[in-house]
Design a protein around this motif. Structure first.
Motif, PDB file in Angstrom:
ATOM      1  N   GLN A   1       0.828  -1.206   0.000  1.00 56.00           N
ATOM      2  CA  GLN A   1       0.000   0.000   0.000  1.00 56.00           C
ATOM      3  C   GLN A   1       0.865   1.260   0.000  1.00 56.00           C
ATOM      4  OE1 GLN A   1      -3.650   0.031   2.494  1.00 56.00           O
ATOM      5  NE2 GLN A   1      -2.887  -1.900   3.312  1.00 56.00           N
ATOM      6  N   LEU A   2       1.965   1.219   0.737  1.00 57.34           N
ATOM      7  CA  LEU A   2       2.849   2.383   0.788  1.00 57.34           C
ATOM      8  C   LEU A   2       3.464   2.662  -0.581  1.00 57.34           C
ATOM      9  CD1 LEU A   2       3.935   4.340   3.051  1.00 57.34           C
ATOM     10  CD2 LEU A   2       6.013   2.965   2.992  1.00 57.34           C
TER      11      LEU A   2
ATOM     12  N   GLY B   1       0.797   3.949  -2.841  1.00 57.21           N
ATOM     13  CA  GLY B   1       0.449   5.300  -2.428  1.00 57.21           C
ATOM     14  C   GLY B   1       1.418   6.341  -2.955  1.00 57.21           C
TER      15      GLY B   1
ATOM     16  N   ALA C   1      -3.551  13.958   0.301  1.00 56.61           N
ATOM     17  CA  ALA C   1      -3.591  13.133   1.509  1.00 56.61           C
ATOM     18  C   ALA C   1      -4.766  13.541   2.395  1.00 56.61           C
ATOM     19  CB  ALA C   1      -2.273  13.267   2.273  1.00 56.61           C
TER      20      ALA C   1
ATOM     21  N   TYR D   1      -7.888  11.229   3.382  1.00 52.67           N
ATOM     22  CA  TYR D   1      -8.176  11.017   4.803  1.00 52.67           C
ATOM     23  C   TYR D   1      -9.661  11.258   5.095  1.00 52.67           C
ATOM     24  CZ  TYR D   1      -7.784  11.429   9.882  1.00 52.67           C
ATOM     25  OH  TYR D   1      -7.933  11.246  11.229  1.00 52.67           O
TER      26      TYR D   1
ATOM     27  N   SER E   1      -3.795   5.010  -0.925  1.00 50.76           N
ATOM     28  CA  SER E   1      -3.449   6.408  -0.698  1.00 50.76           C
ATOM     29  C   SER E   1      -2.883   6.544   0.701  1.00 50.76           C
ATOM     30  CB  SER E   1      -4.684   7.304  -0.859  1.00 50.76           C
ATOM     31  OG  SER E   1      -4.411   8.618  -0.431  1.00 50.76           O
ATOM     32  N   TRP E   2      -1.851   7.362   0.824  1.00 55.78           N
ATOM     33  CA  TRP E   2      -1.251   7.581   2.140  1.00 55.78           C
ATOM     34  C   TRP E   2      -2.251   8.205   3.109  1.00 55.78           C
ATOM     35  CZ3 TRP E   2       3.774  10.085  -0.166  1.00 55.78           C
ATOM     36  CH2 TRP E   2       4.576   9.070  -0.696  1.00 55.78           C
TER      37      TRP E   2
ATOM     38  N   MET F   1      -4.560   5.493   4.311  1.00 60.10           N
ATOM     39  CA  MET F   1      -3.831   4.627   5.234  1.00 60.10           C
ATOM     40  C   MET F   1      -3.801   5.232   6.639  1.00 60.10           C
ATOM     41  SD  MET F   1      -0.601   3.337   2.901  1.00 60.10           S
ATOM     42  CE  MET F   1       0.106   2.363   4.252  1.00 60.10           C
TER      43      MET F   1
ATOM     44  N   PRO G   1       2.949   5.779   6.463  1.00 57.53           N
ATOM     45  CA  PRO G   1       2.454   6.804   5.526  1.00 57.53           C
ATOM     46  C   PRO G   1       2.747   8.217   5.999  1.00 57.53           C
ATOM     47  CG  PRO G   1       0.639   5.822   6.735  1.00 57.53           C
ATOM     48  CD  PRO G   1       1.846   4.999   7.052  1.00 57.53           C
TER      49      PRO G   1
ATOM     50  N   ALA H   1       6.237   8.962   5.020  1.00 60.57           N
ATOM     51  CA  ALA H   1       6.310   9.086   3.562  1.00 60.57           C
ATOM     52  C   ALA H   1       5.819  10.455   3.103  1.00 60.57           C
ATOM     53  CB  ALA H   1       5.485   7.977   2.909  1.00 60.57           C
ATOM     54  N   ILE H   2       4.720  10.923   3.681  1.00 62.72           N
ATOM     55  CA  ILE H   2       4.200  12.252   3.324  1.00 62.72           C
ATOM     56  C   ILE H   2       5.205  13.332   3.692  1.00 62.72           C
ATOM     57  CG2 ILE H   2       2.407  13.955   3.822  1.00 62.72           C
ATOM     58  CD1 ILE H   2       0.470  11.608   4.249  1.00 62.72           C
TER      59      ILE H   2
END
Length: 294
Positions: free
Chosen positions: A85-86, A89, A227, A231, A242-243, A246, A264, A267-268
């Protein structure tokens, strides 16, 4: 015997170079850090196009497993691999960021040029409209567009791109009007150069470096906006990873399985810091005053 005298800069230019040296070194370091962080995310996204540890729909893993040999980052509450997923994303974040920046750059540049070249009353009207749009946060405008279009990857790109285009349009207008006041533009007009020639030969080449830096900064804004939309459930729908989503899915299990939220989130931060450092480094080369000191 007299103490040796250290050589001092003899001219103002040499003094300027010595003063600017630390700034240049910081600019180079910032650029390198930005390239490294951004490259890591870009490479991860490219790899995800051809290979993922597990399919995104695979729920064969145990619920909330910790990091291990089978799942490097563990699994989520549905048993899906977090590393897969990461990686996916990263692809979504870069796609939305690049698409939104391309849309904002194209639309904003056209509107800004049109305002700068139009009659004063048109310029004032466009300028006032841009100021009103910029007063609203990018995320709020994006949410309004997505609410009308529906949640999808294309809607996210369209919403964020339209919201950011006002910033680019205002910057383009300001820079273009500044260039139009230069003597070489007056000389070009006197010599009979038509408006398309003035725009293509004089305005765009002079404003392009500053616009490139601004677009790089807006890329980070687009990543954060995507993001945030994900969310809130307004981003790319499943099975797209998507981060932001997640983070939303991991908020209820952050104490028992913190990796699901930390991965995540890091990562962002890495991508946003990377593009901002990259933009800051590019500014060192795009700024004529700093470039001249080198």
């Amino acid at each position: 015997m007299s103490a040796p005298v250290r050589n001092q800069p003899e001219t103002a230019a040499e003094q300027l170079v010595e003063v600017a040296a630390p700034s240049r070194r910081r600019g180079h370091a910032t650029l390198v850090i930005g390239v490294i962080l951004t490259s890591i995310v870009v490479v991860t996204a490219l790899v995800s196009l051809f290979w993922l540890p597990y399919p995104l729909s695979d729920i064969s893993g145990g619920r909330l497993e910790g990091p291990g040999s089978a799942h490097l980052l563990g699994t989520d509450r549905l048993g899906r691999d977090l590393m897969s997923q990461l990686m996916a994303g990263a692809r979504i974040a870069l796609t939305v960021g690049a698409g939104a920046v391309l849309l904002a750059g194209t639309l904003g540049t056209l509107v800004g040029l049109a305002a700068a070249l139009a009659k004063p009353w048109v310029d004032d009207t466009v300028s006032a409209t841009l100021d009103v749009i910029i007063a609203f946060p990018v995320l709020l405008l994006a949410m309004l567009v997505v609410a009308v279009q529906g949640a999808s990857l294309g809607s996210a790109i369209l919403a964020i791109g339209l919201a950011m285009s006002a910033v680019i349009a205002r910057l383009t207008r300001i820079l273009s009007r500044r260039v139009l006041q230069e003597q070489f533009v007056t000389a070009a007009r006197t010599s009979g150069t038509r408006l398309p020639g003035i725009v293509g030969r004089h305005i765009l080449p002079n404003i392009a470096p500053t616009l490139a830096v601004s677009l790089a900064l807006q890329f980070g804004v687009a990543v954060l906006a995507e993001a945030s939309l994900s969310y809130l459930g307004l981003g790319a729908p499943p099975p797209n990873a998507s981060w932001g989503r997640m983070l939303q899915e991991a908020q209820g299990t952050v104490l028992t399985a913190p990796v699901g939220a930390l991965a995540p989130g890091i990562a962002i931060i890495a991508l946003v810091l990377g593009v901002n450092f990259l933009a800051d480094g590019l500014r060192e080369f795009a700024d004529p005053t700093r470039r001249g000191s080198r």
